[in-house]
Enzyme design. Structure first.
Site, PDB file in Angstrom:
ATOM      1  N   GLY A  80      46.203  33.654  40.523  1.00  0.00           N
ATOM      2  CA  GLY A  80      47.529  34.249  40.693  1.00  0.00           C
ATOM      3  C   GLY A  80      47.555  35.148  41.915  1.00  0.00           C
ATOM      4  O   GLY A  80      46.532  35.340  42.592  1.00  0.00           O
ATOM      5  N   ASP A  81      48.759  35.650  42.223  1.00  0.00           N
ATOM      6  CA  ASP A  81      48.952  36.570  43.358  1.00  0.00           C
ATOM      7  C   ASP A  81      48.583  35.946  44.701  1.00  0.00           C
ATOM      8  O   ASP A  81      48.149  36.637  45.612  1.00  0.00           O
ATOM      9  CB  ASP A  81      48.142  37.875  43.163  1.00  0.00           C
TER      10      ASP A  81
ATOM     11  N   LYS B 176      52.932  33.091  46.076  1.00  0.00           N
ATOM     12  CA  LYS B 176      53.843  31.978  45.747  1.00  0.00           C
ATOM     13  C   LYS B 176      55.300  32.360  45.954  1.00  0.00           C
ATOM     14  O   LYS B 176      56.111  31.545  46.372  1.00  0.00           O
ATOM     15  CB  LYS B 176      53.640  31.535  44.285  1.00  0.00           C
TER      16      LYS B 176
ATOM     17  N   ASN C 245      54.911  38.696  32.748  1.00  0.00           N
ATOM     18  CA  ASN C 245      53.582  39.033  33.275  1.00  0.00           C
ATOM     19  C   ASN C 245      53.517  38.720  34.770  1.00  0.00           C
ATOM     20  O   ASN C 245      52.712  39.272  35.496  1.00  0.00           O
ATOM     21  CB  ASN C 245      52.464  38.268  32.527  1.00  0.00           C
TER      22      ASN C 245
ATOM     23  N   GLY D  26      54.698  38.533  38.730  1.00  0.00           N
ATOM     24  CA  GLY D  26      55.382  39.435  39.651  1.00  0.00           C
ATOM     25  C   GLY D  26      55.389  38.783  41.014  1.00  0.00           C
ATOM     26  O   GLY D  26      54.379  38.769  41.697  1.00  0.00           O
ATOM     27  N   HIS D  27      56.494  38.163  41.374  1.00  0.00           N
ATOM     28  CA  HIS D  27      56.579  37.487  42.669  1.00  0.00           C
ATOM     29  C   HIS D  27      57.287  38.395  43.672  1.00  0.00           C
ATOM     30  O   HIS D  27      58.406  38.823  43.430  1.00  0.00           O
ATOM     31  CB  HIS D  27      57.334  36.161  42.535  1.00  0.00           C
ATOM     32  N   THR D  28      56.608  38.676  44.768  1.00  0.00           N
ATOM     33  CA  THR D  28      57.171  39.609  45.750  1.00  0.00           C
ATOM     34  C   THR D  28      57.710  38.853  46.960  1.00  0.00           C
ATOM     35  O   THR D  28      57.059  37.962  47.480  1.00  0.00           O
ATOM     36  CB  THR D  28      56.062  40.583  46.230  1.00  0.00           C
TER      37      THR D  28
ATOM     38  N   LYS E 263      48.213  35.078  54.004  1.00  0.00           N
ATOM     39  CA  LYS E 263      47.513  36.335  54.326  1.00  0.00           C
ATOM     40  C   LYS E 263      46.299  36.171  55.239  1.00  0.00           C
ATOM     41  O   LYS E 263      45.314  36.907  55.082  1.00  0.00           O
ATOM     42  CB  LYS E 263      47.121  37.057  53.033  1.00  0.00           C
ATOM     43  N   LEU E 264      46.350  35.236  56.165  1.00  0.00           N
ATOM     44  CA  LEU E 264      45.229  35.088  57.092  1.00  0.00           C
ATOM     45  C   LEU E 264      45.009  36.383  57.876  1.00  0.00           C
ATOM     46  O   LEU E 264      43.878  36.785  58.153  1.00  0.00           O
ATOM     47  CB  LEU E 264      45.494  33.930  58.064  1.00  0.00           C
ATOM     48  N   ASP E 265      46.111  37.054  58.214  1.00  0.00           N
ATOM     49  CA  ASP E 265      46.035  38.274  59.029  1.00  0.00           C
ATOM     50  C   ASP E 265      45.202  39.384  58.375  1.00  0.00           C
ATOM     51  O   ASP E 265      44.678  40.259  59.073  1.00  0.00           O
ATOM     52  CB  ASP E 265      47.451  38.801  59.314  1.00  0.00           C
TER      53      ASP E 265
ATOM     54  N   SER F  13      50.476  31.590  56.469  1.00  0.00           N
ATOM     55  CA  SER F  13      51.262  32.817  56.641  1.00  0.00           C
ATOM     56  C   SER F  13      50.377  33.910  57.240  1.00  0.00           C
ATOM     57  O   SER F  13      49.202  34.039  56.907  1.00  0.00           O
ATOM     58  CB  SER F  13      51.915  33.257  55.330  1.00  0.00           C
TER      59      SER F  13
HETATM   60  P1  IMP Z   1      48.633  38.044  30.161  1.00  0.00           P
HETATM   61  O1  IMP Z   1      49.228  36.912  30.904  1.00  0.00           O
HETATM   62  O2  IMP Z   1      49.424  39.304  30.267  1.00  0.00           O
HETATM   63  O3  IMP Z   1      48.295  37.676  28.754  1.00  0.00           O
HETATM   64  O4  IMP Z   1      47.218  38.395  30.842  1.00  0.00           O
HETATM   65  C1  IMP Z   1      46.123  37.484  30.815  1.00  0.00           C
HETATM   66  C2  IMP Z   1      45.364  37.495  32.137  1.00  0.00           C
HETATM   67  O5  IMP Z   1      46.201  36.935  33.155  1.00  0.00           O
HETATM   68  C3  IMP Z   1      45.005  38.887  32.649  1.00  0.00           C
HETATM   69  O6  IMP Z   1      43.773  38.799  33.336  1.00  0.00           O
HETATM   70  C4  IMP Z   1      46.109  39.214  33.624  1.00  0.00           C
HETATM   71  O7  IMP Z   1      45.702  40.157  34.597  1.00  0.00           O
HETATM   72  C5  IMP Z   1      46.344  37.847  34.237  1.00  0.00           C
HETATM   73  N1  IMP Z   1      47.698  37.678  34.776  1.00  0.00           N
HETATM   74  C6  IMP Z   1      48.838  37.446  34.098  1.00  0.00           C
HETATM   75  N2  IMP Z   1      49.881  37.306  34.939  1.00  0.00           N
HETATM   76  C7  IMP Z   1      49.392  37.424  36.177  1.00  0.00           C
HETATM   77  C8  IMP Z   1      49.985  37.314  37.481  1.00  0.00           C
HETATM   78  O8  IMP Z   1      51.173  37.077  37.652  1.00  0.00           O
HETATM   79  N3  IMP Z   1      49.133  37.484  38.525  1.00  0.00           N
HETATM   80  C9  IMP Z   1      47.797  37.691  38.360  1.00  0.00           C
HETATM   81  N4  IMP Z   1      47.201  37.788  37.167  1.00  0.00           N
HETATM   82  C10 IMP Z   1      47.989  37.645  36.081  1.00  0.00           C
END
Ligand code: IMP
Length: 420
Positions: free
Chosen positions: A12-13, A16, A38, A40-42, A325-327, A407
């Site tokens: 993740g992160d 996207k 859960n 968080g798209h910025t 994030k190559l930079d 990017s």
């Molecule tokens: P949950 O999705 O809140 O149940 O968390 C389970 C695992 O997924 C944890 O390690 C969270 O940090 C990770 N996680 C959930 N959503 C994201 C996201 O959008 N980006 C990165 N890690 C995530």
């Protein structure tokens, strides 16, 4: 017609949100297919930072349909706040569609999650505390509350009685049925204009020849089946999840794009073979602003892992990737890419399924010269320093998948094509 799935190839992160924002220009609709708040798209537009948890980031483009599919677990309170915040910033939210079959995250889910994490002690997963796991548990256990239930008092009450009984008996969690019924009915009332049969809507859009973008949340290694289980989220983040999460057949997908960060990060607990600590990790974190968009937690940082990219390319059927994030690597005098792992003296090229193997695996690196030049103002591939081009070439070779876009900064325009 092109129906593209965008997935994260790491934990993740990967960036996207901004990729979706860019590709949205080409499509008629953007659809979220799994996860919940859960995510968080910025996206940064004209210096303004937008963080999306539930609404597809395509909402920043006027006239594009933004759809929350049935595979998403929806916290109505978060969704309503997100709509309100966007409206306050002058964004019109009239093309939002919410699946009537999506499951609802309830307040007791968050309490159970906290209880379970405490029970796990040292082995806790480090979740985002948004009630995601327990909401999906209820869905699979067939007692979940769905969005359509928020529109019918008797249906909601009946399900709440079953659920509250269950949670009281098992966990000692106590909520008033009357209070929850009226609160969640009022959410239903506020959301009712957005609620629809989104699978049918998508089918109709496809028949009209509209292009559609399917937006994955989290990443391949957080997938409940193919990730670093049990340190995963509770949904199918991989490309295959798009079909079940929105109600379309696999034959409708025309392309799968992976998003990979030029290095690796992870939030929460669990194995991370290329994790590094110390000066370089701190530099990556600061330069890359590696703090969780949902929880603000500092992200763990490490070198690029080619084993993971090869795995993600296979599991998702990636056609190509977008490297972000190559930079952030600009100032380093050397950069490393993991090509394989060493486990008990044996070389492993394919990502292993067993937790104990990741934990004891040692990464084998290809070390390359850093470019030590600012790439953030560069507008075409040809302008990149030779060492940066060598790095990209290695990523493609080791990951066995071509890079399509790159990017070099957070703004919409900081993206370049590999053939530019
Ligand atoms: P949950 O999705 O809140 O149940 O968390 C389970 C695992 O997924 C944890 O390690 C969270 O940090 C990770 N996680 C959930 N959503 C994201 C996201 O959008 N980006 C990165 N890690 C995530």
């Amino acid at each position: 017609m092109s129906n593209i799935v965008v997935v994260g190839t790491q934990w993740g992160d990967e960036g996207k949100g901004r990729v979706i924002d860019l590709l949205t220009r080409r499509v008629g609709a953007v659809v979220r297919y799994q996860g919940g708040s859960n995510a968080g798209h910025t996206v940064v537009v004209n210096g303004q930072r937008f963080v999306f948890h539930l609404i597809p980031s395509g909402i920043l483009h006027r006239g594009k349909k933004c759809i929350i599919g049935s595979g998403v677990v929806v916290d109505p309170e978060v969704l309503l706040k997100e709509i309100e915040d966007l409206q306050k910033r002058g964004i019109i939210v009239n093309e939002l569609y919410l699946s009537e079959s999506a499951h609802v995250v309830m307040p007791y889910h968050k309490q159970v999650e906290e209880w379970e994490e405490n029970q796990r002690g040292k082995l806790r997963i480090g979740t985002t505390k948004r009630g995601i796991g327990p909401a999906y548990t209820d869905k699979i256990a067939r007692r979940g509350i769905r969005i359509s239930d928020l529109l019918i008092k008797e249906a909601l009450r009946k399900k709440l009685i079953i659920n509250l009984n269950f949670y009281k008996k098992l966990y000692g969690i106590d909520f008033s049925i009357d209070e929850l019924t009226s609160k969640y009915l009022s959410y239903g009332e506020k959301l009712k204009d957005y609620i629809t049969d989104t699978s049918l809507l998508i089918y109709q859009l496809m028949r009209k020849g509209e292009d559609i973008l399917f937006e994955g949340a989290q990443g391949t290694l957080l997938d409940v089946d193919y990730g670093t289980y049990p340190y995963v989220t509770s949904s199918n983040c991989i490309a295959g999840g798009a079909c079940t999460g929105v109600g379309i057949g696999p034959g409708k997908i025309t392309e799968v794009l992976g998003v990979a960060k030029a290095y690796t990060t992870r939030v929460g607990k669990g194995p991370f073979p290329t994790e590094i600590k110390g000066e370089i990790a701190d530099a990556l974190r600061e330069r890359g602003k590696e703090y969780g968009a949902t929880t603000g937690r500092p992200r763990r940082c490490g070198w690029f892992d080619g084993v993971i990219l090869r795995y993600a390319a296979r599991i998702n059927g990636l056609n190509k990737i977008i490297l972000t994030k190559l930079d952030v690597l600009d100032k380093l005098n050397k950069v490393k890419i993991c090509t394989a792992y060493r486990y008990k003296g044996k070389i492993i090229r394919n990502f292993p399924a067993q937790e104990s193997i990741w934990k004891e695996s040692e990464p084998i690196y290809k070390e390359l010269k850093g470019w030590e030049k600012d790439t953030s103002k560069i507008t075409s591939f040809k302008e990149l320093p030779q060492a940066a081009r060598d790095y990209l070439k290695r990523v493609e070779e080791i990951g066995e998948v071509p890079i399509y876009l790159l990017s070099v900064g957070p703004q919409r325009e900081d993206i370049l094509a590999m053939n530019s």
